[in-house]
Write a protein that holds these residues in place. Structure first.
Motif, PDB file in Angstrom:
ATOM      1  N   MET B   1      -3.106   2.432   3.353  1.00  0.00           N
ATOM      2  CA  MET B   1      -2.760   1.108   2.832  1.00  0.00           C
ATOM      3  C   MET B   1      -1.983   0.323   3.880  1.00  0.00           C
ATOM      4  N   ALA B   2      -2.330  -0.915   3.929  1.00  0.00           N
ATOM      5  CA  ALA B   2      -1.645  -1.775   4.917  1.00  0.00           C
ATOM      6  C   ALA B   2      -0.202  -1.972   4.511  1.00  0.00           C
ATOM      7  N   LYS B   3       0.626  -2.212   5.505  1.00  0.00           N
ATOM      8  CA  LYS B   3       2.038  -2.412   5.221  1.00  0.00           C
ATOM      9  C   LYS B   3       2.225  -3.724   4.477  1.00  0.00           C
TER      10      LYS B   3
END
Lengths: 854, 628
Positions: B1-3
């Protein structure tokens, strides 16, 4: 008896005041000692001072007096009496119920000076007293010593009563503590002791400052409206619960007289007007209170935020108790011996100093040497300097542009302002001016005056340099012509219609809503608002045939695309006519036409409306006109719901579709000519259908609602595609002869070109007409299309569609045809291309049909 | 998951900081911040989205680039400000307590802020410093003549600063005279504009430095001008200019600062008061400098004072004639010195590193007499910068005959009867001119006719004085220029030579080109055509050639064009219609851009047309008046 009595009384008091342990040593002390001790306590000081002048009896009287004035204390003393049984034995002899000291005193007094019953002779009693107790000095001294710790409350009450709460000073110290000794009280028979007398005193008039003076409000009704007592003779109750009667009140006249006579009346007025908070007590007592000078003074002081006491001195000189001359301390605070470091020089300091000294001697440190200054200027730039790497946030300030000739002291004359320019320049805001100075011309350099805004301009430049927010603005330094797309010249794309060749004029300039060219390109049919369908010779513009349909304006006319037949369909409100100008056409074409139109009548004329298994439209009725009408060429009438606005033929000429916007779900109908059948392809249409079109070679059907164009498969009976036009209201639609492209015109002045293979969104949306588009049409043979608009113009485009799927269609605007007049805001209403030639037929609201040829 | 990206932690919110925040961060007062900003060259920015930059608030604020502020945190100047603050406190306390010795000691050790590191930091290369020299020189010229209290009762301008400004300006002019760097002079109603071409390094690059000198009158100073700001700018500008001058003088192999000849200074000499000393080739520059500096400080001053005291009678006499003879031989002297002509001629061989075009020594054979009413500050500079010699005196009548015989031009700014002129002239061959003649000649680089009827004679009606910058870019933005040039070169590289050869002539046949060919004198038209040609990928040489051809053909066949006028007009109309048709196919964005461009072009054209029509009307009127 007297010695005994004196002995007895003080003992009681002492018992009441002192713990038993303190009693004995105190008793042993001499009177002198007592006196010394008495200097330590404020209260006992009084006693000490009193002692030499007055007799011991003073104290006794004092004690007794307190007893008489305080009921609680009496009870207390009674209890004390019970605690000391030794003393009480004698007392009990007197009275079993217990009597208090005041009674005894009263009796004593009564026995002492019977004659001085009136209140005046206080001196007499005091003068008598010393003579009565000359021999009991020692015991008295002891008693007095005990006195020094007597309970405070007794004292307090008297002190406060007599002196108004202040420490006693001056005259008051002279011993006039109480009037009890002086016998000012009235002797009344005691309630408690039979035959005994008690002294009753006048109520003490409390002076200002006494506790009670602030509570002088004797009306005890509390904080209730005084009006409640309006109807009653009294105005409240005093502390004893007695009614306070309403004071007599004068009428208004009395009041007035009072103010006239009484010079102090202003004080009353002041009282009421300026000090409403003090009128409260006034109200309760229902009387006017006059403020004394002293009270007024207090009020003034309070208002000035001063101490209310006039005698208060805020700047008293300090009393030097422990400091000052004579109070010097002779002894040190601490007996610690002086530390060595206080008188021996520091070794470390010496070391440090020596270090510096050595350094100076050796020349390492040069004192007062001037600091070596960096040279003021030096070379900071060399040839191998590099610029900082470019950064997006680096924005050097723009330079001031160089001055132009207009700024010259001697510019060419045309640069000077004329009257109008000068006025404009003067009226403009400083920021809006193109030049910030008025151009001037001087005939010699010596005449040039100083420029008065020089400093201001330099200052503003400086402000700009450090205050003006900077931003990067991309300034396109390109030729505007490079923005125009490069397209082939229209000359290369000939032929296309360029000028008006023939005009077909309608009588009375009735609007020509629709126009159509027959499949062979010989006849032009037009339907006008007078309800007449006219057929014109295309070449010479002569009217060759007409049908008066008498059904209101003709909404649509359309020739059948079948070249072997010559059928013209026309729509008026509620009816679709199928017409054939039989006299104009060749016999075999006429024969084919008649056969096609009448076959269904001959086969089953009775049950035309509902024979086939397909969903039929019961409202559509195929009617055969009368013989007379048929002779005139009116072959079939189809009665339908609503007003058909559009007719469109299938390419084979057997089916045609009609759109009647006001016929709800029966708005789209497909009619079959050979069977005289009508069917409604949609049970329910989403949105109001504006236009329909048959696909040129597939069994597909385009339906344009207000915003979308839907493509249906008629065989599979399903929706293939929905085209998002992005338009607000579609007015017209045409399909390219190859079937993959579509143009849609709208009332919001736009034309969309759809490439069905490309996307459901328009390939190009063009906006060039200034008013709503009414009609769009592709040429069947040439790569041309055109749009007609309410602005009275027709725009001709070149539109090549390539067979290569990768190549986008080429659209080139070619020509604007103008000629139709705008009447009532309507311009060109319909347009059709000639089936074989690059000619265009258009009809306008000005009652004209025009043929445009190349 | 992207930050997960949080609000206010990246982008504009992080890039920008408001002024209040900056002040809090730096813990300095607003006035200190102002000084820092001026000296460090920190300026507010205009974020593209203010709301994003201000963390969602739309309150008005000025934004600074947050890294600018971060760098300020460890600025030595900031430390100096703090030191000064403590010093001021200590001094005030010492004075308040009457501890005079302590106060004197403190005053001695007063912290002084030096700005030399800022000069290098702001202008890493000499070229950049020169590019930014316009404002400094203009401000120095203004302060040169300001009184001590420009706004009475407000900030005062110390006389030392005024003197230093004057000195720097004079040094700059002396350099320009020596190197003949002056290119343009323009007499405007605001003052005199000069432009110098300054070499910006070894690569032969030059930077044009333009500055404005006010007319020599008392300045009107509005009360709302804050001299604290101006003085802060002046601090920086003085430092910058002195460093630039150092570099220029050193490049010319001269000692900087040049010696000030006190006598000449006292005598009111402008640029002539400096003695230029060549640097000894072997010895380092620094010691020589200090030596020179020492020599001038005390003895010379005393001597000069004495000489002035003695020369009470010599008020009217010419100082600049006598003093040069006293000078040492090796000193380069720019004050008029007739006997030095040969030496000067020999000089250019060793001194100037870059050869000068003869144009810039236009007045070298001439000697000008400056009449009393002409500003010697301006004209002495201009004439000398263009190689001429200058003589000043109270009146022509009292001129020394030997000097008078050398004079070729008399600069006179007042009407004079021809008879008087003739009488004064005697048998000398003098040309009488008004000052504008010098400026016009300098701008055109050739001598204009100055006789009777030219308008330049004293009392004559002068021809209009035209700006030498007409037709240059309206707004000079350095970064835009760089980008445009880069883009142009990239395009040039892309389009091959053979392609150009094939369709060069076709591409060049644009309307702008035709217009330029018809009127080759109009620089704007030519410039426009040039731009177009450049945009279409034609190199400059080809363009020039084509333009010459076209203009020749136009000149040959004017009759031809007249004949074809009508069809041409029709064709133009058709072309316009066609163009109009093509615009249908533009996207909306391009359409709007096009409209904007057309609008601004039209505005410019209309302005030009208006000027032209006004000119014609005036000419017509004049003709009529002439007939009458």
């Amino acid at each position: 008896m007297p010695p005994k009595k004196t002995n007895q009384r003080p003992q009681r008091v002492v018992q009441s005041a002192k713990p038993a342990a303190a009693r004995k040593p105190a008793a042993k002390r001499s009177r002198e000692e007592d006196r010394e001790e008495s200097t330590y306590a404020g209260e006992t000081l009084l006693n000490g001072k009193l002692a030499p002048e007055e007799d011991d009896e003073d104290d006794e009287d004092f004690e007794i007096d307190t007893g008489s004035s305080n009921g609680d204390l009496e009870d207390f003393l009674d209890r004390e009496a019970l605690d000391s049984p030794a003393d009480d034995e004698e007392d009990e002899g007197d009275d079993d119920e217990g009597y208090n000291t005041s009674d005894i005193e009263a009796m004593e007094d009564a026995s002492d000076d019977e004659g001085d019953l009136d209140d005046t002779s206080s001196v007499a009693s005091s003068s008598v007293a010393p003579s009565t107790v000359p021999d009991s000095n020692l015991t008295l001294d002891q008693l007095i010593a005990r006195h020094t710790y007597k309970p405070d409350e007794n004292m307090d009450i008297h002190v406060s009563a007599a002196t108004g709460g202040r420490p006693l000073v001056g005259d008051e110290k002279s011993g006039k503590f109480s009037s009890a000794k002086e016998g000012t009280g009235r002797l009344v028979p005691s309630k408690f002791v039979k035959g005994g007398m008690t002294r009753e005193y006048e109520d003490i008039e409390a002076g200002y400052g006494s506790e009670s003076s602030t509570e002088e409000n004797t009306n005890t009704i509390g904080n209730v409206p005084i009006e409640w007592y309006d109807d009653l003779p009294h105005i409240g109750y005093d502390v004893n619960g007695r009614k306070i009667m309403r004071p007599a009140k004068g009428d208004e006249l009395d009041k007035f007289l009072a103010t006239v006579e009484d010079p102090d009346s202003w004080q009353v007025a002041l009282h009421i007007t300026r000090l409403p908070e003090l009128t409260f007590s006034d109200k309760l007592l229902q009387q006017q209170v006059q403020l004394s000078d002293r009270e007024l003074d207090i009020i003034r002081r309070l208002q000035n935020a001063e101490n209310p006491d006039a005698d208060y001195d805020p700047y008293q000189s300090t009393i030097e108790w422990f400091t000052g001359k004579g109070n010097e301390m002779t002894m040190p605070l601490s007996a610690a011996p002086e530390p060595k470091r206080r008188f021996v020089p520091s070794k470390w300091e010496h070391k440090k100093v020596m270090k510096i000294v050595r350094a100076i001697r050796e020349g390492r440190i040069v004192p007062n040497k001037p600091a070596v200054e960096k040279p003021k200027v030096y070379g900071i730039w060399s040839n191998d300097d590099v610029e900082n790497p470019p950064h997006a946030m680096y924005m050097p300030a723009p330079q001031i542009p160089p001055p132009k000739t207009v700024e010259s002291y001697n510019p060419p004359e045309e640069y000077l302002f004329d009257e109008e320019e000068r006025r404009e320049w003067e009226q403009q805001e400083k920021e809006d001016r193109k030049v910030d100075f008025m151009p001037q011309k001087h005939d010699a350099l010596r005449r040039v005056p100083g420029y008065e805004h020089f400093v201001q301009e330099r200052f503003e430049r400086c402000l700009d340099l450090y205050l003006a927010p900077r931003t990067r603005k991309v300034k396109l330094n390109i030729d505007p012509e490079s923005l125009v797309p490069k397209l082939p010249s229209p000359k290369e794309l000939r032929p296309f219609p360029t000028n008006c060749a023939v005009q077909y004029r309608h009588p009375a300039n009735s609007r020509v809503r629709c126009v159509s060219v027959d499949a062979r390109g010989e006849w032009v049919a037009s339907g006008s608002e007078d309800g007449i369908v006219r057929v014109w010779d295309l070449g010479n513009g002569r009217e060759v045939w007409r049908w008066n349909l008498k059904g209101g304006p003709v909404q649509a006319v359309e020739w059948s695309p079948n070249k072997e037949e010559c059928i013209l369909s026309a729509a008026v409100a509620g009816r679709i006519y199928l017409l054939a100008p039989l006299a104009l056409i060749s016999p075999h074409v006429a024969q084919a036409t008649l056969t096609h139109l009448n076959t269904a009548f001959s086969s089953s004329s009775a049950s035309t409306s509902n024979t086939a298994g397909k969903p039929q439209v019961p409202d559509a009725k195929w009617v055969r006109p009368s013989e007379d009408e048929r002779d005139r060429g009116m072959m079939v009438i189809v009665e339908v719901q609503g007003t058909p606005k559009q007719l469109t033929w299938h390419r084979k000429g057997d089916y045609f579709a009609s759109v009647a916007v006001d016929a709800s779900n029966k708005s789209v109908l497909i009619h079959q000519l050979s069977k005289h059948q009508t069917q409604s392809p949609f049970k329910r249409t989403k949105g109001a259908v504006q236009r329909v079109a048959f696909h040129p070679h597939k069994p597909h059907f385009f339906v344009a609602t207000q915003r979308y164009v839907r493509l249906y498969d008629l065989v599979g009976q399903q929706l293939i595609k929905t085209l998002m036009t992005g338009l607000k209201w579609i007015s017209s639609l045409d399909v390219h002869p190859l079937g993959d492209n579509l143009i849609v015109g709208s009332y919001d002045k736009k034309l969309c070109w759809f490439d069905l293979d490309l996307s459901t969104k328009p390939y190009k949306t063009l906006r060039y007409h200034t008013k709503a588009l009414r009609a769009v049409a592709y040429h069947r043979a040439y790569p041309l299309f055109a749009s007609a608009s309410d602005d009275g113009s027709i725009q001709i485009f070149h539109g090549t569609v390539y067979s290569d799927l990768m190549q986008n269609p080429l659209i080139v605007p070619l020509k604007v045809l103008r000629g139709h007049q705008i009447t009532d805001g309507l311009g060109v209403l319909d347009l059709r291309w000639h089936p074989t030639k690059p000619w265009l037929i258009s009809s306008g609201a000005d009652g004209e049909v025009r043929l445009w040829s190349s | 998951m992207a930050k997960i990206k949080r609000r206010g932690e990246s982008g504009a919110a992080k890039n920008y900081i408001t002024r209040t925040q900056a002040l809090k961060k730096l813990q300095i007062s607003l006035s200190d911040f102002r000084r820092l900003c001026i000296l460090k060259g920190i300026y507010p920015r205009e974020p593209t989205n203010k709301k994003k930059a201000n963390k969602g608030s739309s309150a008005p604020a000025s934004f600074y680039y947050s890294k600018d502020i971060l760098y300020l945190l460890h600025e030595p100047l900031l430390q100096k400000f703090r030191e000064h603050k403590t010093f001021a406190k200590k001094l005030a306390r010492a004075l308040g307590r009457g501890e005079w010795a302590l106060a004197a000691g403190l005053e001695e050790r007063k912290p002084l802020a030096r700005l030399d590191h800022l000069v290098k930091e702001r202008y890493p290369t000499f070229k950049q410093a020169l590019q930014d020299l316009n404002d400094p020189l203009s401000l120095l010229c203004l302060f040169e003549r300001l009184p001590r209290d420009p706004v009475p009762g407000k900030t005062q301008v110390p006389p030392e600063i005024t003197a230093e400004c004057g000195k720097l300006v004079a040094e700059w002019k002396v350099w320009a005279i020596r190197t003949h760097a002056l290119r343009k002079v323009f007499l405007s109603i605001k003052g005199v504009y000069y432009e110098c071409e300054v070499p910006a390094g070894r690569s032969g690059e030059t930077v044009n430095v333009r500055w404005l000198e006010p007319w020599e009158f008392k300045q009107t100073v509005p009360a709302d001008v804050d001299f604290r700001i101006l003085l802060t700018f002046l601090d920086l500008y003085r430092t910058l200019t002195s460093f630039v001058l150092f570099k220029l003088y050193t490049d010319e192999n001269l000692v900087y600062p040049p010696q000030l000849d006190v006598k000449l200074d006292e005598a009111g000499q402008g640029v002539g008061k400096f003695k230029l000393v060549e640097r000894a080739p072997e010895v380092e520059a620094a010691p020589a400098e200090t030596k020179d500096g020492k020599r001038i400080t005390k003895k010379d001053v005393k001597k000069s004072i004495k000489s002035i005291a003695h020369a009470g009678t010599a008020e009217g006499m010419e100082v600049d004639e006598e003093v040069p003879e006293v000078k040492e031989e090796q000193d380069e002297e720019f004050v008029y010195h007739p006997s030095k002509n040969d030496e000067e001629a020999a000089d250019p061989a060793n001194a100037p590193p870059t050869p000068r075009l003869p144009d810039y020594t236009l007045f070298s054979p001439y000697t000008f007499y400056l009449s009393r009413e002409t500003s010697s500050r301006t004209w002495e500079f201009v004439i000398r910068a263009f190689g001429g010699k200058v003589v000043t005196a109270d009146s022509i009548a009292t001129l020394d005959p030997t000097v008078a015989s050398q004079i070729t031009h008399i600069l006179l700014d007042r009407p004079m009867e021809p008879a008087v002129m003739r009488k004064l002239q005697g048998d000398h061959k003098w040309t009488w001119v008004q000052p504008q003649w010098v400026a016009d000649c300098a701008n055109l680089r050739r001598l204009l006719p100055a006789g009777e009827g030219s308008g330049y004679e004293p009392g004559g009606t002068l021809p209009p004085h035209v700006s030498p910058w007409d037709g240059e870019g309206v707004n000079d933005r350095p970064w835009l220029g760089v980008e445009a040039r880069a883009a142009a070169t990239a395009e040039d590289e892309e389009s091959g030579d053979e392609e150009m050869a094939v369709d060069g002539s076709e591409v060049l046949d644009t309307p702008a080109m035709r217009a330029a060919a018809e009127n080759p004198a109009d620089s704007t038209l030519v410039h426009q055509a040039e731009l177009e040609a450049e945009a279409s990928g034609v190199d400059h040489a080809a363009f020039k050639k084509h333009l010459a051809q076209l203009s020749k053909s136009r000149a040959e066949g004017p009759a031809d064009t007249k004949k074809n006028k009508k069809p041409a007009a029709a064709a133009a109309a058709a072309a316009a219609a066609e163009e109009d048709q093509r615009k249908i196919m533009m996207t909306g964005k391009k359409q709007r851009l096009y409209e904007k461009m057309q609008y601004s072009n039209n505005e410019r054209r209309q302005e030009a047309d208006k000027l032209e029509s006004k000119r014609q009307a005036i000419e017509k009127r004049k003709k009529k008046e002439g007939k009458k």
